[in-house]
Design a protein around this motif. Sequence first.
Motif, PDB file in Angstrom:
ATOM      1  N   ALA A  34       0.869  -1.184   0.000  1.00  0.00           N
ATOM      2  CA  ALA A  34       0.000   0.000   0.000  1.00  0.00           C
ATOM      3  C   ALA A  34       0.900   1.226   0.000  1.00  0.00           C
ATOM      4  N   PRO A  35       1.595   1.464  -1.111  1.00  0.00           N
ATOM      5  CA  PRO A  35       2.694   2.437  -1.146  1.00  0.00           C
ATOM      6  C   PRO A  35       2.308   3.895  -0.919  1.00  0.00           C
ATOM      7  N   ASP A  36       1.035   4.242  -1.094  1.00  0.00           N
ATOM      8  CA  ASP A  36       0.622   5.636  -0.915  1.00  0.00           C
ATOM      9  C   ASP A  36      -0.039   5.896   0.436  1.00  0.00           C
ATOM     10  N   SER A  37       0.041   4.933   1.324  1.00  0.00           N
ATOM     11  CA  SER A  37      -0.601   5.101   2.633  1.00  0.00           C
ATOM     12  C   SER A  37      -0.045   6.307   3.382  1.00  0.00           C
ATOM     13  N   TRP A  38       1.228   6.589   3.200  1.00  0.00           N
ATOM     14  CA  TRP A  38       1.848   7.713   3.899  1.00  0.00           C
ATOM     15  C   TRP A  38       1.190   9.037   3.534  1.00  0.00           C
ATOM     16  N   ARG A  39       0.702   9.143   2.310  1.00  0.00           N
ATOM     17  CA  ARG A  39       0.052  10.387   1.889  1.00  0.00           C
ATOM     18  C   ARG A  39      -1.206  10.651   2.727  1.00  0.00           C
ATOM     19  N   ARG A  40      -1.949   9.599   3.007  1.00  0.00           N
ATOM     20  CA  ARG A  40      -3.147   9.733   3.832  1.00  0.00           C
ATOM     21  C   ARG A  40      -2.769  10.173   5.249  1.00  0.00           C
ATOM     22  N   LEU A  41      -1.723   9.557   5.785  1.00  0.00           N
ATOM     23  CA  LEU A  41      -1.258   9.941   7.115  1.00  0.00           C
ATOM     24  C   LEU A  41      -0.888  11.420   7.159  1.00  0.00           C
ATOM     25  N   VAL A  42      -0.107  11.863   6.188  1.00  0.00           N
ATOM     26  CA  VAL A  42       0.332  13.260   6.162  1.00  0.00           C
ATOM     27  C   VAL A  42      -0.862  14.195   6.014  1.00  0.00           C
ATOM     28  N   GLY A  43      -1.810  13.821   5.161  1.00  0.00           N
ATOM     29  CA  GLY A  43      -3.001  14.643   4.994  1.00  0.00           C
ATOM     30  C   GLY A  43      -3.781  14.791   6.291  1.00  0.00           C
ATOM     31  N   GLN A  44      -3.934  13.700   7.031  1.00  0.00           N
ATOM     32  CA  GLN A  44      -4.646  13.755   8.298  1.00  0.00           C
ATOM     33  C   GLN A  44      -3.855  14.556   9.337  1.00  0.00           C
ATOM     34  N   MET A  45      -2.541  14.434   9.311  1.00  0.00           N
ATOM     35  CA  MET A  45      -1.722  15.175  10.265  1.00  0.00           C
ATOM     36  C   MET A  45      -1.807  16.677  10.000  1.00  0.00           C
ATOM     37  N   LEU A  46      -1.808  17.076   8.742  1.00  0.00           N
ATOM     38  CA  LEU A  46      -1.914  18.499   8.423  1.00  0.00           C
ATOM     39  C   LEU A  46      -3.265  19.054   8.885  1.00  0.00           C
ATOM     40  N   ARG A  47      -4.295  18.254   8.794  1.00  0.00           N
ATOM     41  CA  ARG A  47      -5.598  18.683   9.302  1.00  0.00           C
ATOM     42  C   ARG A  47      -5.545  18.873  10.817  1.00  0.00           C
ATOM     43  N   ALA A  48      -4.823  17.995  11.478  1.00  0.00           N
ATOM     44  CA  ALA A  48      -4.716  18.098  12.929  1.00  0.00           C
ATOM     45  C   ALA A  48      -3.888  19.314  13.352  1.00  0.00           C
ATOM     46  N   LEU A  49      -2.938  19.713  12.516  1.00  0.00           N
ATOM     47  CA  LEU A  49      -2.058  20.841  12.839  1.00  0.00           C
ATOM     48  C   LEU A  49      -2.673  22.189  12.486  1.00  0.00           C
ATOM     49  N   ALA A  50      -3.700  22.178  11.665  1.00  0.00           N
ATOM     50  CA  ALA A  50      -4.306  23.427  11.209  1.00  0.00           C
ATOM     51  C   ALA A  50      -5.181  24.033  12.304  1.00  0.00           C
ATOM     52  N   ALA A  51      -5.055  25.331  12.498  1.00  0.00           N
ATOM     53  CA  ALA A  51      -5.925  26.056  13.421  1.00  0.00           C
ATOM     54  C   ALA A  51      -7.292  26.233  12.755  1.00  0.00           C
ATOM     55  N   PRO A  52      -8.347  26.447  13.555  1.00  0.00           N
ATOM     56  CA  PRO A  52      -9.677  26.652  12.961  1.00  0.00           C
ATOM     57  C   PRO A  52      -9.660  27.766  11.918  1.00  0.00           C
ATOM     58  N   GLY A  53     -10.261  27.464  10.772  1.00  0.00           N
ATOM     59  CA  GLY A  53     -10.343  28.442   9.696  1.00  0.00           C
ATOM     60  C   GLY A  53      -9.186  28.429   8.730  1.00  0.00           C
ATOM     61  N   ALA A  54      -8.138  27.636   9.007  1.00  0.00           N
ATOM     62  CA  ALA A  54      -6.982  27.580   8.107  1.00  0.00           C
ATOM     63  C   ALA A  54      -7.330  26.808   6.842  1.00  0.00           C
ATOM     64  N   PRO A  55      -6.850  27.248   5.677  1.00  0.00           N
ATOM     65  CA  PRO A  55      -7.061  26.459   4.451  1.00  0.00           C
ATOM     66  C   PRO A  55      -6.292  25.150   4.548  1.00  0.00           C
ATOM     67  N   ILE A  56      -6.966  24.069   4.230  1.00  0.00           N
ATOM     68  CA  ILE A  56      -6.377  22.738   4.396  1.00  0.00           C
ATOM     69  C   ILE A  56      -6.175  22.085   3.029  1.00  0.00           C
ATOM     70  N   PRO A  57      -5.004  21.498   2.785  1.00  0.00           N
ATOM     71  CA  PRO A  57      -4.787  20.799   1.513  1.00  0.00           C
ATOM     72  C   PRO A  57      -5.783  19.656   1.352  1.00  0.00           C
ATOM     73  N   PRO A  58      -6.118  19.297   0.121  1.00  0.00           N
ATOM     74  CA  PRO A  58      -7.048  18.172  -0.103  1.00  0.00           C
ATOM     75  C   PRO A  58      -6.528  16.896   0.563  1.00  0.00           C
ATOM     76  N   LEU A  59      -7.440  16.126   1.110  1.00  0.00           N
ATOM     77  CA  LEU A  59      -7.062  14.887   1.787  1.00  0.00           C
ATOM     78  C   LEU A  59      -6.901  13.761   0.772  1.00  0.00           C
ATOM     79  N   PRO A  60      -5.702  13.156   0.677  1.00  0.00           N
ATOM     80  CA  PRO A  60      -5.508  12.037  -0.257  1.00  0.00           C
ATOM     81  C   PRO A  60      -6.412  10.863   0.095  1.00  0.00           C
ATOM     82  N   GLN A  61      -6.694  10.038  -0.892  1.00  0.00           N
ATOM     83  CA  GLN A  61      -7.543   8.871  -0.669  1.00  0.00           C
ATOM     84  C   GLN A  61      -6.858   7.896   0.281  1.00  0.00           C
TER      85      GLN A  61
END
Length: 231
Positions: free
Chosen positions: A182-209
């Motif tokens: 599952a070579p792209d699993s890390w992308r999902r992890l990073v996407g979720q982590m960026l959401r966790a690091l974002a303050a309310p109202g911050a623009p968030i990158p699209p979440l990978p599948q």
Amino acid sequence: MTPTANSSEAPGQQPEPALRADAERNRERITKAARHLYGSEGIGVSMASVAREAGVGKATLSRHFATREDLINAVFADRMDAYATATTEALADPDPWHGFTRYIQAVCAMQAADRGFADVLTMTFPAAKALEARRADAYNGFLELIARAQATGHLRADFTPEDLVILLMANAGVIAATGNAAPDSWRRLVGQMLRALAAPGAPIPPLPQSPTPAALYRAMIRFARSSSNQL
């Protein structure tokens, strides 16, 4: 008149340039072998394994790289340069929050591209002076990047530099566990982590599948087999 041998060379002795060329070829073979093994298996492989992969003796390996740190420094110097460059490019982004998210994605992608480098980013090698100097440069730049991103109000105020180390450790673990299953699993992890690091109202990158159930199941089997082999 019969030509006489050069008094500076013993009979059958190779000229010095040929010796230097042979030594350089051996060095290239060693670093190429180490890069391959580190990239596929991580930096835990032994020096003996590197010597076998390169087709040289242990003595030859030791002449070129007296310690494991010397070899790691030679293999990953260009990767660490790219790591430092990623910090510089992120700081040059006119939007500090975008620069921060782009930096996180870029560094995690470097880990995914080279398992050995994934290990290097979560470990220290005090004897590898050049490697650690570049790491220090990147770290100092990252401190500035954090301050700028937090000043925009988009990066959570409680984010610390140590959180990056935790993120990189987690990413390295996912990369090692999933491998090609599952070579792209890390992308999902990073996407979720960026959401966790974002303050309310911050623009968030699209979440990978997320990985498919089948791919993740294969990765779990792979990880279980790998773990049992280490027991």
